[in-house]
Design a protein around this motif. Structure first.
Motif, mmCIF file in Angstrom:
data_model
loop_
_atom_site.group_PDB
_atom_site.id
_atom_site.type_symbol
_atom_site.label_atom_id
_atom_site.label_comp_id
_atom_site.label_asym_id
_atom_site.label_seq_id
_atom_site.Cartn_x
_atom_site.Cartn_y
_atom_site.Cartn_z
ATOM 1 N N ASP A 80 2.170 6.701 -6.681
ATOM 2 C CA ASP A 80 1.091 7.584 -7.043
ATOM 3 C C ASP A 80 1.452 9.034 -6.779
ATOM 4 O O ASP A 80 1.108 9.919 -7.533
ATOM 5 C CB ASP A 80 -0.149 7.216 -6.220
ATOM 6 N N ALA A 107 0.765 11.709 -9.355
ATOM 7 C CA ALA A 107 -0.330 12.644 -9.076
ATOM 8 C C ALA A 107 0.181 13.796 -8.231
ATOM 9 O O ALA A 107 1.326 13.832 -7.812
ATOM 10 C CB ALA A 107 -1.461 11.924 -8.369
ATOM 11 N N ARG A 108 -0.714 14.709 -7.967
ATOM 12 C CA ARG A 108 -0.259 15.893 -7.247
ATOM 13 C C ARG A 108 -0.621 15.844 -5.772
ATOM 14 O O ARG A 108 0.032 16.438 -4.958
ATOM 15 C CB ARG A 108 -0.899 17.118 -7.883
ATOM 16 N N GLY A 109 -1.722 15.139 -5.467
ATOM 17 C CA GLY A 109 -2.294 15.219 -4.130
ATOM 18 C C GLY A 109 -1.380 14.685 -3.041
ATOM 19 O O GLY A 109 -1.098 13.504 -3.007
ATOM 20 N N GLN A 115 -9.114 11.595 -6.348
ATOM 21 C CA GLN A 115 -9.583 10.412 -7.068
ATOM 22 C C GLN A 115 -10.568 9.627 -6.220
ATOM 23 O O GLN A 115 -11.602 9.162 -6.695
ATOM 24 C CB GLN A 115 -8.392 9.519 -7.428
ATOM 25 N N ARG A 116 -10.255 9.501 -4.927
ATOM 26 C CA ARG A 116 -11.157 8.769 -4.032
ATOM 27 C C ARG A 116 -12.516 9.441 -3.983
ATOM 28 O O ARG A 116 -13.552 8.779 -3.969
ATOM 29 C CB ARG A 116 -10.582 8.761 -2.618
ATOM 30 N N GLN A 165 -2.267 14.723 -0.031
ATOM 31 C CA GLN A 165 -3.160 14.310 1.046
ATOM 32 C C GLN A 165 -3.499 12.844 0.887
ATOM 33 O O GLN A 165 -4.178 12.447 -0.025
ATOM 34 C CB GLN A 165 -4.461 15.104 0.959
ATOM 35 N N ARG A 166 -2.995 12.043 1.766
ATOM 36 C CA ARG A 166 -3.287 10.632 1.642
ATOM 37 C C ARG A 166 -3.454 10.058 3.042
ATOM 38 O O ARG A 166 -2.550 10.129 3.851
ATOM 39 C CB ARG A 166 -2.114 9.944 0.943
ATOM 40 N N LEU A 186 -9.682 18.017 0.825
ATOM 41 C CA LEU A 186 -8.776 18.104 -0.319
ATOM 42 C C LEU A 186 -7.995 19.410 -0.300
ATOM 43 O O LEU A 186 -8.426 20.383 0.297
ATOM 44 C CB LEU A 186 -9.590 18.032 -1.607
ATOM 45 N N VAL A 210 -7.035 20.994 -6.051
ATOM 46 C CA VAL A 210 -7.903 19.868 -6.409
ATOM 47 C C VAL A 210 -9.355 20.236 -6.142
ATOM 48 O O VAL A 210 -10.268 19.918 -6.898
ATOM 49 C CB VAL A 210 -7.528 18.620 -5.575
ATOM 50 N N ALA A 243 0.837 -1.196 0.000
ATOM 51 C CA ALA A 243 0.000 0.000 0.000
ATOM 52 C C ALA A 243 0.872 1.246 0.000
ATOM 53 O O ALA A 243 0.631 2.192 -0.752
ATOM 54 C CB ALA A 243 -0.906 -0.014 1.220
ATOM 55 N N ALA A 279 2.589 1.693 -3.379
ATOM 56 C CA ALA A 279 1.625 2.172 -4.379
ATOM 57 C C ALA A 279 1.342 3.641 -4.159
ATOM 58 O O ALA A 279 1.285 4.424 -5.103
ATOM 59 C CB ALA A 279 0.341 1.366 -4.287
ATOM 60 N N ALA A 280 1.223 4.003 -2.900
ATOM 61 C CA ALA A 280 0.918 5.392 -2.577
ATOM 62 C C ALA A 280 2.067 6.295 -3.026
ATOM 63 O O ALA A 280 1.850 7.361 -3.593
ATOM 64 C CB ALA A 280 0.684 5.537 -1.081
ATOM 65 N N GLN A 300 -4.690 3.226 -2.823
ATOM 66 C CA GLN A 300 -3.722 3.537 -3.876
ATOM 67 C C GLN A 300 -4.089 4.802 -4.638
ATOM 68 O O GLN A 300 -3.398 5.180 -5.570
ATOM 69 C CB GLN A 300 -3.637 2.355 -4.857
ATOM 70 N N LEU A 301 -5.191 5.430 -4.237
ATOM 71 C CA LEU A 301 -5.674 6.605 -4.959
ATOM 72 C C LEU A 301 -5.405 7.879 -4.176
ATOM 73 O O LEU A 301 -5.308 7.859 -2.958
ATOM 74 C CB LEU A 301 -7.190 6.472 -5.185
ATOM 75 N N SER A 302 -5.326 8.991 -4.893
ATOM 76 C CA SER A 302 -5.190 10.282 -4.222
ATOM 77 C C SER A 302 -6.556 10.709 -3.697
ATOM 78 O O SER A 302 -7.578 10.129 -4.060
ATOM 79 C CB SER A 302 -4.659 11.316 -5.198
#
Lengths: 332, 358
Positions: A290, A294-296, B140-141, A298-299, B166, B170, A283, A286-287, B135-137
């Motif tokens: 990503d 991607a730009r975000g 995206q989520r 925030q996870r 966010l 975004v 995980a 993958a993060a 696995q998503l930002s």
């Protein structure tokens, strides 16, 4: 938990001698208190030769004890999975009066001495006990019989599953269940497709600890067993009897059997932990991948990794588990 | 589908979170519930979804009393923290609402597959079907959460602080995207936010809530230009507050001034002058902040020493600075282009006084 091989700058950088002393003393302790006794069990078991060993573990009383131990575990584990799940669900997903009292009560089997736990059942179901006359009238025997042993085992192993699930469920909250409900899922669907999969590792971990304790339980079972050889002896009780009769080779042979069961449990636990760690690592990778794409920034790390609590719990739970549990205790 | 809310009451313990709410939402409307935290907006949304049961009052969806169980309501709900199913792939997340249908109405596997891919295409994430939520930002989520909610073809779409978690960039993209999506699909949509820009930019109608009550409901222009209560005015952007009539110190001559209560002037509705005129306020400049294209000036009133904020485009400020020789401590006069007054004793009745438009 493993110390990094290269010292990290800052607060965690200890001088080399401190690290060596700490790691060294931990290893010495581990060897002296965990590995040595385990080795002794096998050495003593095989001291009089393989023939004696085989005879000891295949004699009818040993086989009967093994069967009873497995039976007790086979009843205690599923029972506690169901009850533990229900208790954890109600504690983690609802708010109600008396919640803390219930939470404390779940720990009761940990805080009460197993001997007392056994005694409770004698006082309840024994001949002079509360339900004694009724049981006798209906020709049922609980104490000094298999039901008593199963009951006592269920009692002492009750907290493992619930204790393991509660923090995980609390951390996950109720949002996913609510989402499922709004999407039209029935209660059964929500449990089976949302809640259970989310807690599956915590549940499995609880099951393993519960099983270790169920097979190793001595005190409570000893009180309710009555030591009827070949009928109400579990493996731990059988070992004690053999030892008291100076049949030390046989005692250790049977003990090695129990130790093997514990080792299997330990191996299972390691596998579960490794799988959990791998899932978490994947995980994270993958993060990261990503993140580059991607730009975000925030996870949330909260989802999908309910593991921390389980590590913390394992140490605490092991204190209470005398034989099987102690062997199945702190892994890295 | 239209939503009718009548006399809705809800309390948690001793806290009243919804206090006799009445609200009508028309079919196909996009409505924002706007308010500070604790104003009851999320609870109202959850009551509409059926996730909370009201203590009193009714929620009617398209004229019929809403089913007590959210399962029967045909609503789509998007949670603030997405609430995606962590152990399922994105595909399974979106397919969930279709798979849990009773056998009689459940589409077959091919149909589910088709529908899920349509939805993923709609939210522009078709390539991610096999990924897991972690696995998503965040953005995206959020879009997956929306696709999942839309999969059941809801009559009403409810979103709880959809962009709250966010980052700013975004967030802005998603706002526009949600607006476009709504324009295409025309599903009745209600979203909760505490960000007035978000509400004003996205919604057809804004419902401003405070302390469990609806302060005002109207189009973004209505609520901004004709606020019904001081709360609405103050919540929708910065405002300067003057006791008594603007330009007169309380009790200074004008007999009416003592009864006019509080006057409000937005920072961008104040003009900076180099000389006094009728109805101007004497001030000294105490600080200048330039943020992006805006200059924010902080003045201090000569008469009572209170602060007054003025906002103007940076270019205008540059001209003004040159013309008046503005510097810290220099004297200037402020003139309001527009004043909003509320009588001090009444909570309702707005008074955007034309006479006060100096």
């Amino acid at each position: 938990m493993s110390a990094p091989s290269t010292p990290v700058a800052g607060a965690t950088a200890e001088p080399a001698w401190v690290r060596r002393t700490l790691i060294g003393s931990a290893l010495v302790f581990l060897a002296g208190f965990l590995l040595l006794p385990l080795a002794v069990v096998f050495v003593e078991a095989l001291k009089k030769g393989l023939a004696v060993y085989l005879a000891a573990i295949t004699e009818p009383e040993a086989v009967s004890a093994l069967r009873l131990t497995l039976l007790a575990a086979a009843v205690a584990v599923p029972t506690n999975v169901v009850i533990g799940l229900a208790a954890a669900w109600s504690l983690a997903k609802f708010r109600f009066r008396g919640q803390n009292v219930l939470l404390t009560l779940i720990d009761l089997p940990f805080s009460v001495s197993p001997v007392i736990a056994g005694l409770i059942y004698v006082l309840l179901f024994g001949l002079q006990g509360w339900f004694g006359p009724w049981l006798k009238a209906h020709d049922l025997q609980v104490i000094f019989a298999v039901p008593g042993i199963v009951l006592a085992t269920v009692f002492v192993t009750f907290p493992f599953v619930a204790r393991e699930l509660i923090p995980t469920m609390q951390a996950q909250g109720t949002e996913q269940e609510e989402a499922a409900r709004v999407l039209g899922a029935s209660g059964w669907h929500i449990l089976r497709r949302v809640t259970l999969p989310n807690v599956r590792w915590a549940l499995l971990y609880g099951v393993i600890l519960c099983n270790a304790r169920a097979m190793g339980e001595f005190g409570a079972v000893s009180v309710v067993s009555g030591h009827v050889r070949g009928v109400t002896d579990t493996l731990p009780l059988h070992i004690e009897i053999l030892y008291n009769e100076y049949q030390s080779a046989a005692a250790f042979a049977v003990a090695s059997l129990l130790a093997l069961l514990a080792l299997v449990t330990l191996a299972l636990k390691a596998v579960v932990e490794r799988r959990m760690a791998r899932a978490a690592r994947l995980a994270v990778q993958a993060a990261r991948k990503d993140d580059v794409a991607a730009r975000g920034p925030q996870r949330s790390n909260a989802v999908g990794r309910p593991r921390r609590s389980a590590y913390a719990q394992a140490g605490g739970a092991a204190h209470h588990a005398p034989i099987g549990g102690a062997l199945a205790a702190p892994a890295p | 589908m239209s939503i009718e809310i009548r006399h809705l009451h809800k309390r948690f313990g001793k806290t009243v979170v919804c206090d006799d709410l009445d609200l009508d939402i028309a079919d196909g409307e996009l409505v924002a519930l706007l308010g500070p935290s604790g104003s009851g907006k999320t609870t109202l949304l959850r009551v509409i979804a059926g996730l909370e049961t009201p203590d009193a009052g009714s929620v009617r969806l398209h004229g019929a009393d809403a089913a007590s169980d959210p399962r029967g309501r045909r609503v789509g709900f998007v949670f603030q923290h997405y609430a995606l199913f962590a152990h399922m792939t994105i595909f399974e997340n979106v397919a969930f609402g279709l798979r849990v249908r009773p056998r009689a109405t459940r589409p077959d596997e091919a149909m589910i597959r088709k529908r899920v891919h349509e939805l993923l295409a709609l939210v522009q994430l078709d390539g991610l079907a096999d990924r897991y939520p972690h696995q998503l930002s965040g953005g995206q989520r959020q879009r997956i959460a929306l696709a999942r909610a839309l999969a059941v073809e809801p009559d009403v779409l409810l979103l709880d602080e959809p962009f709250g978690a966010l980052d700013a960039k975004v967030r802005k993209d998603l706002r526009r995207w949600l607006r476009r999506l709504h324009d295409e699909m025309h599903v009745t949509t209600v979203f909760v936010t505490h960000d007035q820009d978000e509400a004003m930019e996205v919604a057809d109608r804004v419902v401003i809530m405070n302390h469990g009550r609806i302060e005002q409901a109207g189009t973004p222009d209505e609520v901004y230009d004709h606020p019904k209560t001081p709360f609405v005015l103050q919540f929708l952007g910065d405002v300067n507050l003057f006791h008594g009539r603007f330009g007169h110190a309380p009790g200074a001559g004008d007999p009416q001034a003592e009864h006019t209560g509080v006057s409000y002037v937005r920072p961008h509705e104040l003009q900076v002058l180099g000389a006094p005129e009728h109805g101007t306020l004497a001030v000294t400049l105490s600080q200048v902040l330039t943020v992006g294209t805006q200059a924010r000036l902080e003045f201090r009133r000569i008469d009572d020493g209170s602060w007054v904020d003025v906002q103007l485009p940076r270019s205008e400020f540059a001209i003004l600075e040159a013309k008046l020789g503005l510097a810290r401590g220099s004297r200037a006069w402020l003139k309001a282009r527009r004043v909003t007054r509320f009588a001090a004793w009444s909570d309702g009745d707005p008074a955007v006084d034309p006479a006060a438009m100096i």
